[in-house]
Design a protein around this motif. Structure first.
Motif, PDB file in Angstrom:
ATOM      1  N   LYS A 166       0.836  -1.203   0.000  1.00 11.13           N
ATOM      2  CA  LYS A 166       0.000   0.000   0.000  1.00 11.13           C
ATOM      3  C   LYS A 166       0.873   1.256   0.000  1.00 11.13           C
ATOM      4  N   PHE A 167       1.913   1.268   0.818  1.00  9.48           N
ATOM      5  CA  PHE A 167       2.774   2.446   0.916  1.00  9.48           C
ATOM      6  C   PHE A 167       3.508   2.712  -0.397  1.00  9.48           C
ATOM      7  N   PHE A 213      -8.052 -16.495  -2.415  1.00 10.84           N
ATOM      8  CA  PHE A 213      -7.155 -15.737  -1.535  1.00 10.84           C
ATOM      9  C   PHE A 213      -7.261 -16.258  -0.104  1.00 10.84           C
ATOM     10  N   SER A 214      -8.495 -16.439   0.381  1.00  8.78           N
ATOM     11  CA  SER A 214      -8.712 -16.922   1.749  1.00  8.78           C
ATOM     12  C   SER A 214      -8.078 -18.293   1.947  1.00  8.78           C
ATOM     13  N   PHE A 228      -9.500  -3.779   2.560  1.00  8.77           N
ATOM     14  CA  PHE A 228      -8.671  -3.775   1.355  1.00  8.77           C
ATOM     15  C   PHE A 228      -8.674  -2.400   0.700  1.00  8.77           C
ATOM     16  N   GLU A 229      -7.542  -2.034   0.157  1.00  8.37           N
ATOM     17  CA  GLU A 229      -7.499  -0.918  -0.794  1.00  8.37           C
ATOM     18  C   GLU A 229      -7.777  -1.477  -2.183  1.00  8.37           C
ATOM     19  N   ASN A 230      -7.124  -2.591  -2.507  1.00 11.87           N
ATOM     20  CA  ASN A 230      -7.391  -3.346  -3.733  1.00 11.87           C
ATOM     21  C   ASN A 230      -7.755  -4.774  -3.331  1.00 11.87           C
ATOM     22  N   LYS A 231      -8.967  -5.199  -3.607  1.00  6.41           N
ATOM     23  CA  LYS A 231      -9.412  -6.533  -3.237  1.00  6.41           C
ATOM     24  C   LYS A 231      -8.825  -7.581  -4.182  1.00  6.41           C
ATOM     25  N   THR A 265       1.849  -8.677  -5.583  1.00  4.23           N
ATOM     26  CA  THR A 265       0.561  -8.696  -6.278  1.00  4.23           C
ATOM     27  C   THR A 265      -0.051  -7.304  -6.257  1.00  4.23           C
ATOM     28  N   SER A 266      -1.218  -7.168  -6.883  1.00  5.83           N
ATOM     29  CA  SER A 266      -1.937  -5.893  -6.856  1.00  5.83           C
ATOM     30  C   SER A 266      -2.831  -5.776  -5.631  1.00  5.83           C
ATOM     31  N   ILE A 267      -2.900  -6.831  -4.821  1.00  6.22           N
ATOM     32  CA  ILE A 267      -3.729  -6.805  -3.608  1.00  6.22           C
ATOM     33  C   ILE A 267      -3.071  -5.897  -2.574  1.00  6.22           C
ATOM     34  N   ARG A 268      -3.864  -4.966  -2.046  1.00 10.05           N
ATOM     35  CA  ARG A 268      -3.319  -4.058  -1.034  1.00 10.05           C
ATOM     36  C   ARG A 268      -4.261  -4.022   0.168  1.00 10.05           C
ATOM     37  N   VAL A 269      -3.668  -4.231   1.331  1.00  7.55           N
ATOM     38  CA  VAL A 269      -4.425  -4.291   2.583  1.00  7.55           C
ATOM     39  C   VAL A 269      -4.171  -3.021   3.383  1.00  7.55           C
ATOM     40  N   ASN A 270      -5.247  -2.353   3.792  1.00  5.81           N
ATOM     41  CA  ASN A 270      -5.111  -1.172   4.640  1.00  5.81           C
ATOM     42  C   ASN A 270      -4.926  -1.547   6.105  1.00  5.81           C
TER      43      ASN A 270
END
Length: 497
Positions: free
Chosen positions: A256-257, A426-427, A416-419, A388-393
């Motif tokens: 994310k950063f 994913f889970s 998520f920022e990007n799910k 990956t493109s997945i981003r967790v806030n």
């Protein structure tokens, strides 16, 4: 190159050399420090009550000084807060660092004339180690921001009190005063959302080169900057090249950063606590943080799996091993004795002694005997988001013991920022990663005692709304990664997407 940059390099070299020399002799220094601490405190109330005058070895010390948390030490702290001298340490404390207690309201952690300088020197030396290794001094020539609590202090019986970060604001070296942001007035704003807006106002047109703070709150600052300008943080601040953080693991935030900034920047991890500055990242290439073994604290360690035993193993630095999850115990020159700060750590190197923070001894899930810890859930989610493109806030995990149907499970609340494109896949991948790390969890899944984890998606901004609802938005407050009950989970459910 500025004069400040020129002078910093030889100074950094000398500090690094001194630190590593101490590290190579860490065990001897630790035992010498213990004797010094005991001698200095033997005439205090605590010292007399625990027969410090008869302690001649670490074995003696363990016989006379039990392990305590804040609750167990509270009667002594209260005497110091009431204005008594020579209670835990000689004289009166210089400050009380006020922190949020989970069971007793506010906690008052003493800071003394001997302990306060160790906090400041450790923060400074972390930057000097970075300079020595990288030879990068560019950040010294721009503006630096430290997202922290208010520097306004209260007073209790002649002793000033406040957040540690606010107290530390009074010790900024003169050579950094002109570089430091935000302004004193802005730093004193209590409302975190208003404070962030004011910080954006002050910094958006400045040459920011170093930014420091807890990742979750720096993220909020970055998002406000982008909202204001429509640009990436790295474009707003083209010379920003160093992020200094502490309090939580950065890895869940890294993707994310880097997206918010628009590029990678160097990072330095710190391990400061109100009770003492324990470690900092001394290298951009070596894993872990350097344990500060000559910083006014004698450390003890208890294997986490034994912590709640009647007679757990209690060792000094001399006997620690790699890969063991330890509860870290402090004995400090602020008068904390056999003190459990609640953190768990693991040694990743013994020469020098480097550690990683693995979680909190009270923050785990063991509703079924699995004893899942913070490091394991962080590693599990990182393994499926990195690259990956997945981003967790933000995220936290709690057990669901009594579901409306089916087997119990661990419930992961993730903002998520990007799910992920396929949440079920994913889970499953995160669950498998956790099973690989924790054999107890694997056995419970394999034996059909638990079913695989369930992800509950939280709306964007949901975690901040939750933290605001419990009066813990901003500052040094953090969302626990793990809970063994549903208290946080039930509140977060209100913000389900």
């Amino acid at each position: 190159m500025s004069l400040k940059s020129i002078l910093a390099k030889p100074f950094a070299k000398s500090i690094a050399a001194k630190t590593y020399k101490e590290s190579s002799n860490a065990v001897k220094i630790q035992y010498k420090l213990l004797k010094k601490l005991i001698k200095q405190a033997q005439h205090t109330k605590f010292g007399k009550d625990h027969h410090f005058s008869k302690i001649n070895s670490y074995q003696d010390f363990k016989k006379h000084v039990p392990i305590r948390d804040y609750e167990a030490l509270k009667t002594y702290v209260e005497k110091a807060v009431d204005g008594e001298a020579d209670v835990l340490w000689k004289g009166k404390p210089l400050y009380f660092a006020k922190t949020s207690g989970t069971t007793s309201g506010a906690k008052y952690i003493p800071l003394t004339k001997q302990s306060m300088p160790t906090h400041i020197s450790a923060a400074k030396n972390s930057l000097l180690h970075y300079i020595n290794e990288t030879q990068n001094t560019d950040f010294l020539n721009g503006k630096m921001i430290f997202l922290q609590g208010s520097p306004e202090l209260d007073e209790k019986n002649g002793v000033k009190t406040g957040r540690l970060s606010g107290i530390s604001a009074h010790y900024v070296p003169n050579y950094l005063t002109k570089n430091r942001m935000p302004s004193w007035e802005t730093n004193c704003i209590d409302d975190w959302e208003k404070k962030i807006e004011a910080i954006v106002d002050e910094t958006v047109h400045e040459n920011m080169t170093l930014i420091s703070g807890i990742p979750s709150w720096v993220q909020m600052y970055f998002e406000k900057l982008i909202e204001r300008t429509g640009k990436k943080v790295g474009d707003i601040f083209p010379n920003f090249n160093l992020f200094v953080y502490g309090g939580v693991n950065y890895e869940p935030y890294r993707n994310k950063f880097e997206n918010l900034i628009g590029r990678k920047v160097d990072t330095i991890e710190l391990y400061p606590a109100s009770e003492g500055f324990i470690a900092y990242q001394d290298s951009q290439t070596a894993k872990g943080m350097l344990l500060l073994t000559n910083n006014g604290m004698f450390y003890e360690f208890i294997p986490a799996e034994e912590f709640y035993n009647e007679t757990p193993t209690r060792i000094s630095l001399e006997d620690v091993e790699l890969g063991v999850n330890y509860v870290i115990i402090l004995n400090t020159n602020a008068g904390l004795w056999g003190y459990n700060i609640g953190d768990t750590i693991e040694f990743v190197s013994l020469n020098p002694h480097r550690i990683i923070v693995t979680g909190r001894i009270k923050h785990f899930i063991s509703a079924f005997g699995e004893h899942v810890i913070g490091k394991e859930v962080e590693d599990a989610i990182n393994s499926q988001t990195k690259g990956t493109s997945i981003r967790v806030n933000e995220f936290t995990v709690a057990p669901q013991i009594s579901p409306s149907s089916g087997l119990p499970y661990h419930e992961w609340f993730i903002e998520f920022e990007n799910k992920p494109d396929d949440l079920e896949k994913f889970s499953g991948a995160v669950d498998n990663a956790l099973q690989q790390q924790n054999s107890y969890y694997f056995d419970l899944i394999d034996g059909k005692i638990l079913r695989p984890l369930k992800v509950t998606i939280i709306k964007k901004g949901g975690f901040n709304k939750y933290m605001k609802s419990v009066g813990k938005l901003g500052g040094q407050n953090k969302v626990p990664r793990l809970s063994n009950d549903r208290k946080i989970a039930d509140e977060l459910s209100k913000y389900e997407d």
